[in-house]
Design a protein around this motif. Structure first.
Motif, PDB file in Angstrom:
ATOM      1  N   ALA A 128       0.882  -1.183   0.000  1.00  0.00           N
ATOM      2  CA  ALA A 128       0.000   0.000   0.000  1.00  0.00           C
ATOM      3  C   ALA A 128       0.907   1.218   0.000  1.00  0.00           C
ATOM      4  N   GLY A 129       1.162   1.753  -1.176  1.00  0.00           N
ATOM      5  CA  GLY A 129       2.107   2.856  -1.288  1.00  0.00           C
ATOM      6  C   GLY A 129       3.372   2.464  -2.002  1.00  0.00           C
ATOM      7  N   SER A 130       3.432   1.230  -2.475  1.00  0.00           N
ATOM      8  CA  SER A 130       4.623   0.775  -3.183  1.00  0.00           C
ATOM      9  C   SER A 130       4.207  -0.317  -4.160  1.00  0.00           C
ATOM     10  N   THR A 131       5.131  -0.700  -5.013  1.00  0.00           N
ATOM     11  CA  THR A 131       4.828  -1.802  -5.917  1.00  0.00           C
ATOM     12  C   THR A 131       5.191  -3.127  -5.260  1.00  0.00           C
ATOM     13  N   ASN A 132       4.585  -4.195  -5.762  1.00  0.00           N
ATOM     14  CA  ASN A 132       4.929  -5.517  -5.238  1.00  0.00           C
ATOM     15  C   ASN A 132       6.416  -5.788  -5.405  1.00  0.00           C
ATOM     16  N   ARG A 133       6.936  -5.402  -6.555  1.00  0.00           N
ATOM     17  CA  ARG A 133       8.351  -5.648  -6.848  1.00  0.00           C
ATOM     18  C   ARG A 133       9.243  -4.974  -5.813  1.00  0.00           C
ATOM     19  N   ASP A 134       8.995  -3.692  -5.585  1.00  0.00           N
ATOM     20  CA  ASP A 134       9.841  -2.970  -4.639  1.00  0.00           C
ATOM     21  C   ASP A 134       9.712  -3.561  -3.243  1.00  0.00           C
ATOM     22  N   ALA A 135       8.498  -3.858  -2.846  1.00  0.00           N
ATOM     23  CA  ALA A 135       8.274  -4.359  -1.492  1.00  0.00           C
ATOM     24  C   ALA A 135       8.913  -5.737  -1.301  1.00  0.00           C
ATOM     25  N   TRP A 136       8.733  -6.627  -2.273  1.00  0.00           N
ATOM     26  CA  TRP A 136       9.265  -7.985  -2.090  1.00  0.00           C
ATOM     27  C   TRP A 136      10.794  -7.986  -2.068  1.00  0.00           C
ATOM     28  N   LEU A 137      11.411  -7.320  -3.035  1.00  0.00           N
ATOM     29  CA  LEU A 137      12.873  -7.335  -3.088  1.00  0.00           C
ATOM     30  C   LEU A 137      13.473  -6.582  -1.906  1.00  0.00           C
ATOM     31  N   ASN A 138      12.815  -5.535  -1.467  1.00  0.00           N
ATOM     32  CA  ASN A 138      13.323  -4.751  -0.343  1.00  0.00           C
ATOM     33  C   ASN A 138      13.131  -5.478   0.986  1.00  0.00           C
ATOM     34  N   ASP A 139      11.990  -6.118   1.149  1.00  0.00           N
ATOM     35  CA  ASP A 139      11.654  -6.705   2.444  1.00  0.00           C
ATOM     36  C   ASP A 139      12.202  -8.119   2.634  1.00  0.00           C
ATOM     37  N   MET A 140      12.314  -8.867   1.567  1.00  0.00           N
ATOM     38  CA  MET A 140      12.592 -10.290   1.699  1.00  0.00           C
ATOM     39  C   MET A 140      14.035 -10.662   1.410  1.00  0.00           C
ATOM     40  N   SER A 141      14.904  -9.673   1.316  1.00  0.00           N
ATOM     41  CA  SER A 141      16.329  -9.944   1.148  1.00  0.00           C
ATOM     42  C   SER A 141      16.980  -9.978   2.532  1.00  0.00           C
ATOM     43  N   GLY A 142      18.285 -10.027   2.559  1.00  0.00           N
ATOM     44  CA  GLY A 142      19.009 -10.066   3.830  1.00  0.00           C
ATOM     45  C   GLY A 142      19.223 -11.480   4.304  1.00  0.00           C
ATOM     46  N   SER A 143      20.225 -11.664   5.152  1.00  0.00           N
ATOM     47  CA  SER A 143      20.582 -12.991   5.684  1.00  0.00           C
ATOM     48  C   SER A 143      20.865 -13.984   4.560  1.00  0.00           C
ATOM     49  N   GLY A 144      21.395 -13.489   3.456  1.00  0.00           N
ATOM     50  CA  GLY A 144      21.765 -14.367   2.359  1.00  0.00           C
ATOM     51  C   GLY A 144      20.612 -14.815   1.491  1.00  0.00           C
ATOM     52  N   ARG A 145      19.443 -14.250   1.705  1.00  0.00           N
ATOM     53  CA  ARG A 145      18.269 -14.682   0.931  1.00  0.00           C
ATOM     54  C   ARG A 145      18.266 -14.069  -0.455  1.00  0.00           C
ATOM     55  N   GLU A 146      17.730 -14.818  -1.396  1.00  0.00           N
ATOM     56  CA  GLU A 146      17.661 -14.370  -2.789  1.00  0.00           C
ATOM     57  C   GLU A 146      16.198 -14.307  -3.234  1.00  0.00           C
ATOM     58  N   ALA A 185       4.349  -1.903 -11.918  1.00  0.00           N
ATOM     59  CA  ALA A 185       3.106  -1.226 -11.532  1.00  0.00           C
ATOM     60  C   ALA A 185       2.233  -2.062 -10.611  1.00  0.00           C
ATOM     61  N   ALA A 186       2.339  -3.376 -10.718  1.00  0.00           N
ATOM     62  CA  ALA A 186       1.451  -4.248  -9.925  1.00  0.00           C
ATOM     63  C   ALA A 186       1.643  -3.996  -8.435  1.00  0.00           C
ATOM     64  N   SER A 187       0.526  -3.889  -7.754  1.00  0.00           N
ATOM     65  CA  SER A 187       0.568  -3.621  -6.319  1.00  0.00           C
ATOM     66  C   SER A 187      -0.662  -4.228  -5.665  1.00  0.00           C
ATOM     67  N   LEU A 188      -0.461  -5.126  -4.746  1.00  0.00           N
ATOM     68  CA  LEU A 188      -1.598  -5.724  -4.044  1.00  0.00           C
ATOM     69  C   LEU A 188      -2.307  -4.680  -3.204  1.00  0.00           C
ATOM     70  N   GLY A 189      -1.543  -3.921  -2.442  1.00  0.00           N
ATOM     71  CA  GLY A 189      -2.155  -2.956  -1.536  1.00  0.00           C
ATOM     72  C   GLY A 189      -2.836  -1.817  -2.264  1.00  0.00           C
ATOM     73  N   ASP A 190      -2.251  -1.396  -3.371  1.00  0.00           N
ATOM     74  CA  ASP A 190      -2.855  -0.315  -4.151  1.00  0.00           C
ATOM     75  C   ASP A 190      -3.808  -0.830  -5.232  1.00  0.00           C
ATOM     76  N   GLN A 191      -3.988  -2.138  -5.259  1.00  0.00           N
ATOM     77  CA  GLN A 191      -4.922  -2.799  -6.177  1.00  0.00           C
ATOM     78  C   GLN A 191      -4.630  -2.459  -7.632  1.00  0.00           C
ATOM     79  N   GLN A 192      -3.401  -2.601  -7.991  1.00  0.00           N
ATOM     80  CA  GLN A 192      -2.984  -2.471  -9.383  1.00  0.00           C
ATOM     81  C   GLN A 192      -2.694  -3.874  -9.923  1.00  0.00           C
ATOM     82  N   TYR A 193      -3.336  -4.217 -11.014  1.00  0.00           N
ATOM     83  CA  TYR A 193      -3.163  -5.538 -11.635  1.00  0.00           C
ATOM     84  C   TYR A 193      -3.511  -6.667 -10.658  1.00  0.00           C
ATOM     85  N   THR A 194      -4.584  -6.503  -9.966  1.00  0.00           N
ATOM     86  CA  THR A 194      -5.052  -7.580  -9.097  1.00  0.00           C
ATOM     87  C   THR A 194      -6.193  -8.362  -9.747  1.00  0.00           C
ATOM     88  N   ASN A 195      -6.468  -8.025 -11.001  1.00  0.00           N
ATOM     89  CA  ASN A 195      -7.463  -8.827 -11.728  1.00  0.00           C
ATOM     90  C   ASN A 195      -6.758  -9.994 -12.416  1.00  0.00           C
TER      91      ASN A 195
END
Lengths: 344, 272
Positions: free
Chosen positions: B201-219, B239-249
């Motif tokens: 909500a306020g970001s794209t799925n891509r940005d959120a996933w890569l930003n949040d789910m990295s670290g500790s050697g995770r890919e 552009a796809a964003s779950l929270g902003d409901q972009q491309y959720t169809n």
């Protein structure tokens, strides 16, 4: 200020945060016993070394404070001053959802900022850079490292971090790859971003999940900056190392690394084990605690699925270095049997 | 230089017509409720005929709470109530395995989430149901198509599910707009999926996933799809964003029951 003295400073977010941290850093005379000398970094495999158990705190920031700090990071990313009015979107989002939120800058919508309460991390992403898959130029990792260092200098200049508390030389490097393909079998990949992570350290020992992460696009522009902080109660000792203050104390390492290497493998006979070295780790859901360094490992138990074997979802196993009989701290902790929705 | 999403104005002038030309709805807001489906497995020991594997931490309880608080609706079934058939394509028992029921569960909702043990293109449940413990992407799972065909995105909270090398032979059999997972072996802290969803909500799925789910050697990896072109794929990717409901169809126009893969494009990013 000497590098040793600078080590005693904690990562700080804003001037307000700095003020909040200051009391913990001014606890008067060193509490070191004369016969004990802190080491930095501890020699690998050495048993009889003196280490510090420090009071480590993840700040509880208000929505406004977290948004302001994220705005400061965005300012470093964009080389500009971010007006307070530009971060109100994040402030509102954090008011609704205090544990995690992101939002665009009001005056610069290509910049996304955010905050996670769990590890007190703030970040800024420049979508114009991070979403560029077309630029052909690749400056290479060395030029990207220069940009990483520039970003660190910017963060230090903005008083967001003290780079003397970061292991910059030992920064972990990774890459973001972009790939594309189609149903005809075409698949291509190339480097998109160079990623650097400098862990926050105390006397050379990292604090789990704390540090600075900078992602540099292959064009040489910075795509994102993320800062995860921790406030450490410490003051410099006579040798300039960080000595614990407040509730912190010293401990003698009595269990050598080699013994714990053997133990973690005995405890997890079928697992793939990745040594992580010494690590300060705040237990889950704890915002402040006196934390002793532990010998840390990433443990990936072997799983079998349809006859295929491989490493399963892993956890950190953190062993005490001053008590050979203590159970390791696990993070995350398995929680089998949790209730979900009733099945219709 | 082609910036796929730079400023709001340039994105609007370029990406929106392109997306519309490709037959995509940018926003699926009120057409149907934003909904999710979660199968989470934490208990993997002593449930024959399933093979014993290590137990896991719970990673979707807070995700469910966050989504519900954000106005999403859906179900979260755990352990005994989480069945391999929930993800099994239902349109043909001979083609995809018996008792498939994805049209009533995983493929009836915008976001399908699996949490548990996994290997490339292969996911494992902790408890058997009708003597089934595992599902293979290519052999059994057809999200976003055939029966149900409502899923737009899938989150695979397990190890190595979406490695780039296995995509053409496994992951790309799902007819989704996006999939999220990891290339390598990872650990997941309890609230990380919840944080990811909040950040969208306020970001794209891509940005959120890569930003949040990295670290500790995770890919972490985000894979995006389009039926028509590589350009459209990157547009959706950024552009796809779950929270902003972009491309959720749903992606739409996927293979029919029993049909093999048809023409598609995919694009992805991962950290390594």
């Amino acid at each position: 200020m000497s590098p040793h003295l600078r080590r005693s400073l904690a990562i700080v977010g804003t001037l307000a945060a700095l003020a909040a941290v200051a009391p913990g850093c001014e606890s008067g005379p060193s509490e070191l016993a004369p016969s004990r000398t802190l080491v930095s970094p501890p020699p690998p495999g050495t048993a009889a070394t003196t280490l510090g158990a420090f009071e480590i705190t993840l700040p509880e920031r208000s929505a406004a404070e977290a948004a302001a700090l994220a705005g400061s990071v965005a300012g470093v990313l964009t080389h500009s001053v971010i007006a307070p009015s530009s971060v109100v979107g994040l402030e509102r989002a954090l008011t609704r959802s205090p544990h995690a939120a992101s939002a665009r800058l009001v005056d610069l919508s290509r910049i996304t900022i955010g905050h996670h309460q769990r590890v007190d991390s703030v970040w800024a992403i420049d979508e114009e850079v991070a979403h560029d898959v077309a630029t052909e130029t690749d400056v290479g990792v060395d030029a990207a490292a220069t940009e990483f260092n520039r970003a660190l200098a910017g963060l230090e200049s903005a008083r967001i971090v003290d780079s003397a508390t970061l292991d910059v030389a030992g920064a972990h490097r990774s890459r973001v790859m972009q790939g594309q393909g189609n149903s005809q079998g075409m698949q291509t990949e190339r480097v998109k971003e160079y990623v650097f992570f400098a862990p926050r350290t105390i006397n050379g020992v990292p604090i789990g999940e704390a540090g600075v992460r900078v992602s540099v696009h292959r064009s040489g522009k910075i795509a994102s900056i993320r800062v995860a902080g921790a406030v450490v109660a410490a003051s410099p000792d006579s040798s300039g190392l960080a000595a614990p203050t407040g509730q912190g104390h010293l401990l003698d390492r009595t269990v050598p690394e080699s013994e714990l290497d053997a133990r973690v493998r005995a405890d997890n006979p079928d697992a793939a084990v990745t040594p992580l070295g010494l690590l300060y780790w705040l237990p889950g859901n704890v915002r402040s605690a006196v934390v002793a360094p532990r010998q840390a490992y990433m443990v990936f138990p072997r799983v079998v699925i349809d006859g295929q074997t491989g490493p399963g979802r892993g956890h950190r196993a953190l062993y005490a270095v001053d008590d050979a009989t203590a159970s390791p701290l696990l993070a995350p902790v398995p929680t089998p049997g949790g209730a979900g929705d009733p099945r219709p | 230089m082609r910036n796929l999403r730079s400023t709001g104005s340039s994105f609007a002038t370029w990406a929106v017509p392109a997306a519309l030309a490709a037959g995509c709805a940018l926003w699926s807001g009120s057409a149907h409720a934003q909904s999710f489906y979660i199968d989470e497995n934490t208990s993997y020991t002593n449930h024959p005929p399933c093979v014993n594997n290590p137990d896991l931490n719970t990673v979707t309880a807070s995700l469910q709470t966050t989504m519900v608080n954000s106005g999403w609706v859906g179900s979260r079934f755990t352990d005994q109530n989480s069945w391999p058939q929930d993800f099994t394509e239902a349109c043909s028992s001979t083609s995809y395995g018996p008792f498939g029921d994805d049209g009533a569960f995983a493929d009836e909702h915008v976001l399908a989430v699996f949490a548990g043990h996994a290997l490339p293109g292969l996911v494992a449940w902790g408890y058997p149901h009708d003597n089934v413990c595992t599902r293979d992407f290519k052999a059994n799972i057809r999200l976003g198509q055939m029966s149900g065909a409502q899923a737009a995105a899938a989150m695979w909270l397990g190890c190595e599910v979406l490695s780039p090398t296995s995509l053409p032979t496994e992951g790309n059999y799902e007819w989704l707009r996006q999939q999220f997972g990891w290339v390598n072996s990872i650990g997941i802290d309890d609230d990380e999926p919840s944080e990811f969803f909040n950040d969208t909500a306020g970001s794209t799925n891509r940005d959120a996933w890569l930003n949040d789910m990295s670290g500790s050697g995770r890919e972490p990896i985000v894979v995006t799809y389009d039926n028509y072109s590589e350009n459209n794929c990157w547009i959706i990717h950024y552009a796809a964003s779950l929270g902003d409901q972009q491309y959720t169809n749903p992606r739409g126009a996927g293979p029919s029951c029993g049909e093999g893969l048809i023409s598609y494009w995919y694009c992805y990013e991962y950290e390594t």
